[in-house]
Write an enzyme that holds these catalytic residues in place. Sequence first.
Site, PDB file in Angstrom:
ATOM      1  N   CYS A 189       0.834  -1.198   0.000  1.00 28.59           N
ATOM      2  CA  CYS A 189       0.000   0.000   0.000  1.00 28.59           C
ATOM      3  C   CYS A 189       0.877   1.260   0.000  1.00 28.59           C
ATOM      4  O   CYS A 189       2.058   1.196   0.324  1.00 28.59           O
ATOM      5  CB  CYS A 189      -0.860   0.018   1.249  1.00 28.59           C
ATOM      6  N   ARG A 222       3.871   0.751  -7.135  1.00 27.61           N
ATOM      7  CA  ARG A 222       3.964  -0.244  -6.071  1.00 27.61           C
ATOM      8  C   ARG A 222       2.910  -1.337  -6.209  1.00 27.61           C
ATOM      9  O   ARG A 222       2.987  -2.351  -5.546  1.00 27.61           O
ATOM     10  CB  ARG A 222       3.759   0.437  -4.702  1.00 27.61           C
ATOM     11  N   TRP A 238      -3.342  -2.245  -1.290  1.00 26.14           N
ATOM     12  CA  TRP A 238      -3.109  -3.551  -1.891  1.00 26.14           C
ATOM     13  C   TRP A 238      -3.699  -4.542  -0.907  1.00 26.14           C
ATOM     14  O   TRP A 238      -3.180  -4.732   0.182  1.00 26.14           O
ATOM     15  CB  TRP A 238      -1.609  -3.759  -2.110  1.00 26.14           C
ATOM     16  N   ASN A 271      -0.607   1.573   6.341  1.00 30.49           N
ATOM     17  CA  ASN A 271       0.126   0.487   5.671  1.00 30.49           C
ATOM     18  C   ASN A 271       0.543  -0.506   6.739  1.00 30.49           C
ATOM     19  O   ASN A 271       0.958  -0.096   7.827  1.00 30.49           O
ATOM     20  CB  ASN A 271       1.410   1.004   5.010  1.00 30.49           C
ATOM     21  N   GLY A 272       0.519  -1.805   6.415  1.00 32.12           N
ATOM     22  CA  GLY A 272       0.950  -2.811   7.383  1.00 32.12           C
ATOM     23  C   GLY A 272      -0.221  -3.710   7.764  1.00 32.12           C
ATOM     24  O   GLY A 272      -1.260  -3.722   7.088  1.00 32.12           O
ATOM     25  N   GLU A 290      15.314 -23.460 -10.428  1.00 35.11           N
ATOM     26  CA  GLU A 290      14.897 -22.068 -10.285  1.00 35.11           C
ATOM     27  C   GLU A 290      16.071 -21.118 -10.572  1.00 35.11           C
ATOM     28  O   GLU A 290      15.900 -20.086 -11.227  1.00 35.11           O
ATOM     29  CB  GLU A 290      14.328 -21.840  -8.870  1.00 35.11           C
ATOM     30  N   LYS A 303      16.015 -18.251 -13.481  1.00 31.23           N
ATOM     31  CA  LYS A 303      16.285 -16.817 -13.248  1.00 31.23           C
ATOM     32  C   LYS A 303      17.341 -16.324 -14.217  1.00 31.23           C
ATOM     33  O   LYS A 303      17.213 -15.270 -14.810  1.00 31.23           O
ATOM     34  CB  LYS A 303      16.784 -16.562 -11.819  1.00 31.23           C
ATOM     35  N   GLU A 349      16.085 -16.128 -17.960  1.00 32.51           N
ATOM     36  CA  GLU A 349      15.083 -15.130 -18.317  1.00 32.51           C
ATOM     37  C   GLU A 349      15.606 -13.703 -18.297  1.00 32.51           C
ATOM     38  O   GLU A 349      15.158 -12.879 -19.096  1.00 32.51           O
ATOM     39  CB  GLU A 349      13.800 -15.266 -17.501  1.00 32.51           C
ATOM     40  N   HIS A 381      23.610 -38.726 -17.429  1.00 27.85           N
ATOM     41  CA  HIS A 381      22.736 -39.496 -18.324  1.00 27.85           C
ATOM     42  C   HIS A 381      22.524 -38.758 -19.636  1.00 27.85           C
ATOM     43  O   HIS A 381      21.543 -38.997 -20.334  1.00 27.85           O
ATOM     44  CB  HIS A 381      21.402 -39.784 -17.632  1.00 27.85           C
ATOM     45  N   LYS A 415       4.437 -10.381 -17.038  1.00 29.02           N
ATOM     46  CA  LYS A 415       4.360 -10.659 -15.601  1.00 29.02           C
ATOM     47  C   LYS A 415       3.250 -11.657 -15.305  1.00 29.02           C
ATOM     48  O   LYS A 415       3.359 -12.451 -14.397  1.00 29.02           O
ATOM     49  CB  LYS A 415       4.137  -9.344 -14.841  1.00 29.02           C
TER      50      LYS A 415
END
Length: 613
Positions: A2, A27, A79, A105-106, A486, A490, A493, A509, A608
């Site tokens: 937020c 944000r 948010w 916020n929080g 992963e 990263k 991409e 193998h 995204k």
Amino acid sequence: MCGIVGYVGRRGATDLLLSGLRRLEYRGYDSAGLAVLRDHALRIEKTAGKVQALADRVFETWSPKERSEAHMGIAHTRWATHGAPTQANAHPHTDGSGEIALVHNGIIENYAEIRARLEAEGHRFRSETDTESLAHLIGACYEGDLLQAVCAALKHVQGTLGIAVISAREPDRMVVARRGSPVVIGLGDGETIVASDAAAVVAHTRQCVFLEDDDVAVVTANGAELRNVHNVPVAREVSRIDWDASAAEKGGFAHFMLKEIFEQPDALRNSLRGRLDAGQGTAVLSGLNLSAREMASVDRVVLVGCGTSLHSAMVGDYYFEDLADIPADVEQAAEFRYRNPILSPQNLVVAISQSGETADTLAAVREAKQKGALIAGICNVVGSTIAREAGRGVYLHAGPEIGVASTKAFTAQLTVLLMMALKFGRCRRLSRQKGLDLCAELERIPELVSAVLARNDQIAAVARRFADVRDFFYIGRGYLYPVAMEGALKLKEISYIHAEGYHAAELKHGPIALLDRQVPVVALLNDVPGREKTMSNAQECRARHSPVIAVITEGDHEAAALGDACIEMPRASARVAPIPTTVALQLLAYHVAQARGCPIDQPRNLAKSVTVE
Ligand code: F6R
């Protein structure tokens, strides 16, 4: 996350607040609102959706005088965390009298308790948010002095907060406070601008005061007076901010991705907040909405996701089998509905998605529903389609992820999966003592991640040495096998280097045929079960002249000796090690891409949120 903006000064507050909110749009948010004070009365406008929709409502329904003659106000982009992104849940929220307005916020952890008490005293609530309980509490403490009321209310509140509060009875001053959620006060000429990040302030002034935890400030057009929650004056330095507006949006980091990598200790603290029961050695995940009996009768878990979320499903598979003793499978969400999955009402399908909108994962949820299985979502975006259609689940609370490459969502997914497996385990055969041990491991996660971030420069130096190669391999086993995948994802991409993540034993193998001096191998040699075997695999790579980048536990000289370069990890248990290790691989990928001059936040061909099959 937020965003907060507040203004008090000689100019019209409304337009200034709207432009401040626009600066915070990056944000991520899903509703917006503002409150201004004019003629001793509050005027509030809120809307679900974008700041532009809020601005349209203000311009359509407020008179020019109402807009220009208010000289103080607060505004917010929300948010959603507690309650869907609706107009009623948007901030500002008011107290029972309607004379005090608050943006926050929080997360107020003990909001349910505060709300129940105030409702019993006759307060009527109008939203589902945690924030509204604080607005009512401040109102209940108000005896003619807003500062006193805020200080009194904060004594009863647990959780994180950055707040700005105004009262219709005190037209020239605003009260702001911080506990774990940033608040910056911009000192202008005859005006003061308050915000949750400097991006909303730098257009007006570069002289800023950053509040520290438990600081409370009375803000007027002439500046700010700072105190602590006990109302004792405190002194804070005035800093000069030299960032331009775009750097300010990124909190001074060169890219959103780097900012989000560095946000991980806080993001993970938010994921964990209020969810560990240190008495029973279990997790508190009320959104799962399953009784202990229902959890005990689940006889299979199927984890589905795409991309990075598929990698966290792979780690989750281990967690459920090891801790909860439940057979678990991982399915690529894109394949799930085409394979006639065999599901029963005792099966739990866990759909993992940062955005909550990925088309294939959503289709898997619908297929599982059709077949009568139990479904749980693990999503970051509150109110997203997968979260809604799953009907039960656990939110990540990692804050919005803006960089296209997923970082903090992945580590939050692992944290949530570990808590879920703990919870299921405790309803089955996992002992209280083992549960308590795991709670202690979970609590350490943010500090382990901070320890990796402290090695950023060391990792950047390794990255620069290998930035010119065309291919990379990543190898690991056990919990670290999905982490190898992963790490490779990263790198490919954002740096456009071809990279493959393999099980360490699988290399010989086939893919070992590709190894030579030009192909570095990142070997995950953390001191956890499987280390010796992966060390042998790293030896095999060295024998083919591949440079080895050894990821090791600090002080492990034997493993370090295998590396042409080394990245040291803090010591962590096997279950938790994937989280700090992933953070190191995120930094490695980031610095390689940076050295190659790649557009890190918007890599070519990527989106995204992937809402097509
Ligand atoms: C990689 C990445 C993607 C997403 C994938 C699923 O960095 O971001 O692989 O993980 O598109 O997205 P969500 O988690 O939103 O379902």
